[in-house]
Scaffold this active site. Structure first.
Site, PDB file in Angstrom:
ATOM      1  N   LYS A 189      -2.836  -9.119  -5.771  1.00 24.56           N
ATOM      2  CA  LYS A 189      -3.223  -8.823  -7.154  1.00 24.56           C
ATOM      3  C   LYS A 189      -1.995  -8.218  -7.829  1.00 24.56           C
ATOM      4  CE  LYS A 189      -5.081  -6.890 -10.790  1.00 24.56           C
ATOM      5  NZ  LYS A 189      -3.739  -6.738 -11.422  1.00 24.56           N
ATOM      6  N   GLY A 242       0.078   2.441  -6.411  1.00 31.52           N
ATOM      7  CA  GLY A 242      -0.316   2.655  -7.800  1.00 31.52           C
ATOM      8  C   GLY A 242      -0.762   4.089  -8.015  1.00 31.52           C
ATOM      9  N   SER A 243      -1.669   4.259  -8.936  1.00 24.51           N
ATOM     10  CA  SER A 243      -2.042   5.608  -9.362  1.00 24.51           C
ATOM     11  C   SER A 243      -3.160   6.202  -8.508  1.00 24.51           C
ATOM     12  CB  SER A 243      -2.491   5.554 -10.826  1.00 24.51           C
ATOM     13  OG  SER A 243      -3.626   4.723 -10.925  1.00 24.51           O
ATOM     14  N   GLY A 247      -6.522   4.654  -6.507  1.00 24.00           N
ATOM     15  CA  GLY A 247      -6.575   4.842  -5.053  1.00 24.00           C
ATOM     16  C   GLY A 247      -7.921   5.395  -4.599  1.00 24.00           C
ATOM     17  N   GLU A 265      -0.355   4.066  -1.359  1.00 22.40           N
ATOM     18  CA  GLU A 265       0.947   4.642  -1.699  1.00 22.40           C
ATOM     19  C   GLU A 265       0.814   5.069  -3.150  1.00 22.40           C
ATOM     20  OE1 GLU A 265       3.446   4.838   0.437  1.00 22.40           O
ATOM     21  OE2 GLU A 265       2.630   3.550   2.010  1.00 22.40           O
ATOM     22  N   CYS A 300       8.381   5.685  -7.976  1.00 23.92           N
ATOM     23  CA  CYS A 300       7.393   6.587  -7.360  1.00 23.92           C
ATOM     24  C   CYS A 300       8.046   7.817  -6.753  1.00 23.92           C
ATOM     25  CB  CYS A 300       6.566   5.839  -6.328  1.00 23.92           C
ATOM     26  SG  CYS A 300       7.555   5.035  -5.079  1.00 23.92           S
ATOM     27  N   GLU A 398       2.187  13.700 -12.658  1.00 19.29           N
ATOM     28  CA  GLU A 398       3.234  12.695 -12.739  1.00 19.29           C
ATOM     29  C   GLU A 398       3.321  12.128 -14.158  1.00 19.29           C
ATOM     30  OE1 GLU A 398       2.436   8.965 -10.693  1.00 19.29           O
ATOM     31  OE2 GLU A 398       4.418   9.153  -9.784  1.00 19.29           O
TER      32      GLU A 398
HETATM   33  P1  NAD Z   1      -2.296   1.571 -11.522  1.00 15.52           P
HETATM   34  O1  NAD Z   1      -2.969   2.316 -10.445  1.00 15.52           O
HETATM   35  O2  NAD Z   1      -2.877   1.622 -12.865  1.00 15.52           O
HETATM   36  O3  NAD Z   1      -2.201   0.024 -11.157  1.00 15.52           O
HETATM   37  C1  NAD Z   1      -1.708  -0.421  -9.917  1.00 15.52           C
HETATM   38  C2  NAD Z   1      -2.390  -1.713  -9.571  1.00 15.52           C
HETATM   39  O4  NAD Z   1      -3.771  -1.462  -9.386  1.00 15.52           O
HETATM   40  C3  NAD Z   1      -2.275  -2.789 -10.657  1.00 15.52           C
HETATM   41  O5  NAD Z   1      -2.124  -4.053 -10.044  1.00 15.52           O
HETATM   42  C4  NAD Z   1      -3.626  -2.698 -11.341  1.00 15.52           C
HETATM   43  O6  NAD Z   1      -4.015  -3.904 -11.935  1.00 15.52           O
HETATM   44  C5  NAD Z   1      -4.533  -2.363 -10.172  1.00 15.52           C
HETATM   45  N1  NAD Z   1      -5.803  -1.729 -10.566  1.00 15.52           N
HETATM   46  C6  NAD Z   1      -6.087  -1.044 -11.694  1.00 15.52           C
HETATM   47  N2  NAD Z   1      -7.390  -0.657 -11.690  1.00 15.52           N
HETATM   48  C7  NAD Z   1      -7.928  -1.101 -10.527  1.00 15.52           C
HETATM   49  C8  NAD Z   1      -9.225  -1.010  -9.915  1.00 15.52           C
HETATM   50  N3  NAD Z   1     -10.239  -0.390 -10.497  1.00 15.52           N
HETATM   51  N4  NAD Z   1      -9.380  -1.562  -8.705  1.00 15.52           N
HETATM   52  C9  NAD Z   1      -8.376  -2.177  -8.065  1.00 15.52           C
HETATM   53  N5  NAD Z   1      -7.143  -2.317  -8.595  1.00 15.52           N
HETATM   54  C10 NAD Z   1      -6.913  -1.781  -9.800  1.00 15.52           C
HETATM   55  O7  NAD Z   1      -0.793   2.048 -11.489  1.00 15.52           O
HETATM   56  P2  NAD Z   1       0.412   1.481 -12.343  1.00 15.52           P
HETATM   57  O8  NAD Z   1       0.280   2.065 -13.704  1.00 15.52           O
HETATM   58  O9  NAD Z   1       0.508   0.027 -12.227  1.00 15.52           O
HETATM   59  O10 NAD Z   1       1.662   2.093 -11.554  1.00 15.52           O
HETATM   60  C11 NAD Z   1       2.106   3.375 -11.752  1.00 15.52           C
HETATM   61  C12 NAD Z   1       1.610   4.286 -10.644  1.00 15.52           C
HETATM   62  O11 NAD Z   1       1.959   3.775  -9.358  1.00 15.52           O
HETATM   63  C13 NAD Z   1       2.255   5.629 -10.727  1.00 15.52           C
HETATM   64  O12 NAD Z   1       1.294   6.630 -10.542  1.00 15.52           O
HETATM   65  C14 NAD Z   1       3.242   5.637  -9.569  1.00 15.52           C
HETATM   66  O13 NAD Z   1       3.607   6.840  -9.035  1.00 15.52           O
HETATM   67  C15 NAD Z   1       2.567   4.798  -8.587  1.00 15.52           C
HETATM   68  N6  NAD Z   1       3.548   4.211  -7.680  1.00 15.52           N
HETATM   69  C16 NAD Z   1       3.594   4.661  -6.392  1.00 15.52           C
HETATM   70  C17 NAD Z   1       4.530   4.150  -5.504  1.00 15.52           C
HETATM   71  C18 NAD Z   1       4.595   4.600  -4.061  1.00 15.52           C
HETATM   72  O14 NAD Z   1       5.237   3.960  -3.268  1.00 15.52           O
HETATM   73  N7  NAD Z   1       3.952   5.662  -3.680  1.00 15.52           N
HETATM   74  C19 NAD Z   1       5.387   3.152  -5.932  1.00 15.52           C
HETATM   75  C20 NAD Z   1       5.311   2.716  -7.251  1.00 15.52           C
HETATM   76  C21 NAD Z   1       4.365   3.250  -8.118  1.00 15.52           C
END
Ligand code: NAD
Length: 494
Positions: A189, A242-243, A247, A265, A300, A398
């Protein structure tokens, strides 16, 4: 480095409409819906992608399940899987320039970083795990005579890989490489605002000979597609970057469905701690600035809190401010640019809101503004906020933007208390000439990685994972394979 002529040609290349890859076929959404892709370089529509539906996600999961269960991939000799993955890595590498530019037009990262961190890093990652595929052994347990205990490591099954927009290829490959090398099948995804390069490398995987259904890609809203994947009874593992809120949702959905494994992550509020005995304050300021301002802070592990020993605080802030001023924010497709565009209008607004709040609290802000507004793109000045209290929202949450909070400290114990005083635990750094102190800090800081006299750059050979609310599980290194393997015991009476 790419030359201007190539960059201009690639920048002007029309971008095809995106479709899903399901069971080897390129298809639109089941209801025909599409979603606009807005380029952060100019705020204009770059192309459209399929707005995935629940039915699309279900179809992809079913295809991945069939492809796993019939052994078309897991049943191959590991060396045969390796050969396909090595071909794939070579194809990605051969197309690195075009992939990098496509990605930059989609997500705004400066081209110098994008080329290395995206296609080239993805190719290296896939190659690394391809090579591991036939070098991963099971175990013979040290049992009593008359018995034999064999520990087999089997591929776990269907993997849903949910990827963020900041480094979709690099982070995507951290998941695809070990999952596919282990013999799993995958549904990816991509992020809404950075799908295009993942779609293109999926096409290259087909060219490399990956069997149909082994890699599926479904684009669209996370709340629809990601939600369906995490609730699917056919998925065995969700691997997510992601966020935090998403998670949490994934873990709840695993509990509400089939108890699939969920590897997270998440973000960080990583402390970068500068002691007065840092070996070279100029170097510390330069690397610390890059550690928060590159990719507009959308990293991140970004060092978003700089803790400075009080005796050198003012001198260090001056050096850091000079580095911030010298950071070239500009057209992400100009090789001289050091910080490109913020990914989206929403992210830019989030960054500016954090700064506004800090101003209202009486903190000192250096920078803090939107710039290059005339381009229609989303650009922000590298921003330093001083006088921050460890309890401020800016020191706890963050931003995911080019905004660093500077906090003074007096003692090693106080530095540790501030460093560990958030819910996160992803990355950290310590700048000191005292070897004993460096080791003490590594031991006492709660984080997945602690850098010493540097920031960032930890390569593929070492794991990356968070503690606390920064997540669980690890990407990178051979340890990442464990997420995609099941241990099965054979207990044999001889
Ligand atoms: P996000 O959580 O909004 O989105 C990440 C992914 O999850 C996207 O593909 C999104 O479409 C999907 N998503 C959104 N809602 C969902 C749901 N209800 N169910 C399943 N999937 C869903 O995060 P973002 O805005 O894309 O990325 C930024 C965040 O990611 C920041 O908080 C950052 O710190 C984190 N991040 C962490 C790392 C790491 O390695 N720890 C690396 C990069 C980014």
């Amino acid at each position: 480095m790419l030359d201007h002529t190539t960059l201009d040609r690639l920048r002007a290349t029309p971008v095809a409409e995106g479709r899903h890859l399901i069971d080897g076929q390129w298809v639109g959404a089941s209801d025909g819906a599409r979603m606009e892709v807005i380029s952060p370089l100019d705020g204009q529509v770059l192309t459209t992608i399929a707005a995935g539906t629940d039915a699309d996600a279900q179809a992809a999961c079913a295809a991945a399940r069939r492809a796993f269960d019939d052994g078309r991939w897991s049943g191959l000799a590991p060396a045969a899987r390796k050969a396909v993955l090595l071909r794939w890595a070579a194809l990605i590498e051969a197309e690195a320039e075009a992939l990098a530019v496509l990605g930059v037009r989609d997500n705004g990262t400066e081209i110098g970083m994008a080329l290395k961190a995206e296609p080239l890093s993805a190719a290296a990652t896939i190659r690394y795990y391809a090579e591991a595929a036939d070098k991963h052994y099971g175990q013979i347990a040290p049992t009593a005579p008359g018995t034999l205990g064999l520990v087999h490591a089997e591929p776990v099954g269907v993997v849903a890989a949910i990827v963020p927009w900041n480094f979709p290829l690099m982070i995507g490959a951290w998941k695809l490489g070990p999952a596919l090398a282990a013999g799993c099948t995958v549904v990816v995804k991509p992020p809404e605002t950075a799908s295009l390069t993942l779609l293109r490398i999926a096409e290259l995987a087909q060219t490399a000979g990956l069997p149909d259904g082994v890699l599926n890609v479904v684009t669209g809203a996370g709340s629809v597609v990601g939600e369906a994947l995490s609730l699917s009874q056919k998925v065995d593992v969700v691997t997510f970057t992601g966020s935090g809120p998403v998670g949490r949702r994934l873990m709840q959905n695993a509990g509400a469905s089939n108890l699939k494994r969920v590897y997270l992550e998440l973000g960080g509020k990583s402390p970068n701690i500068v002691f007065a005995d840092a070996p070279d304050l100029d170097e510390a300021a330069k690397v610390s600035a890059a550690g928060i301002f590159r990719n507009s802070g959308q990293v991140c592990v970004a060092g978003s809190r700089i803790l400075v020993e009080r005796g050198i605080h003012d001198a260090f802030v001056e050096k850091l401010a000079a580095q911030a001023r010298a950071t070239v924010v500009g057209d992400p497709l100009d090789p001289a640019t050091q910080a490109g565009a913020v990914n989206s209008a929403r992210q830019l607004q989030q960054n500016l809101t954090f700064v506004e709040e800090a101003r209202e609290q009486g903190r000192t802000v250096i920078g803090g503004n939107r710039i290059r507004e005339e381009t229609g793109g989303y650009f922000m000045e590298p921003t330093i906020v001083t006088g921050v209290d460890p309890a401020d929202r800016l020191a706890q949450e963050e931003v995911f933007g080019p905004v660093v909070a500077v906090i003074p400290f007096d003692t090693e114990d106080e530095a540790i208390a501030i460093a560990n005083g958030t819910d996160y635990g992803l990355a950290a750094a310590v700048w000191t000439s005292d070897l004993s102190r460096a080791h003490r800090m590594v031991a006492r800081i709660r984080a997945g990685v602690v850098h010493v006299n540097t920031y960032g750059g930890a390569d593929l050979t070492v794991p990356l994972g968070g503690v606390g609310q920064s997540g669980n599980g690890h990407d990178k290194s051979l340890h990442a394979l464990d997420k995609f393997l099941n241990l099965k015991t054979a207990w044999i009476k001889l």
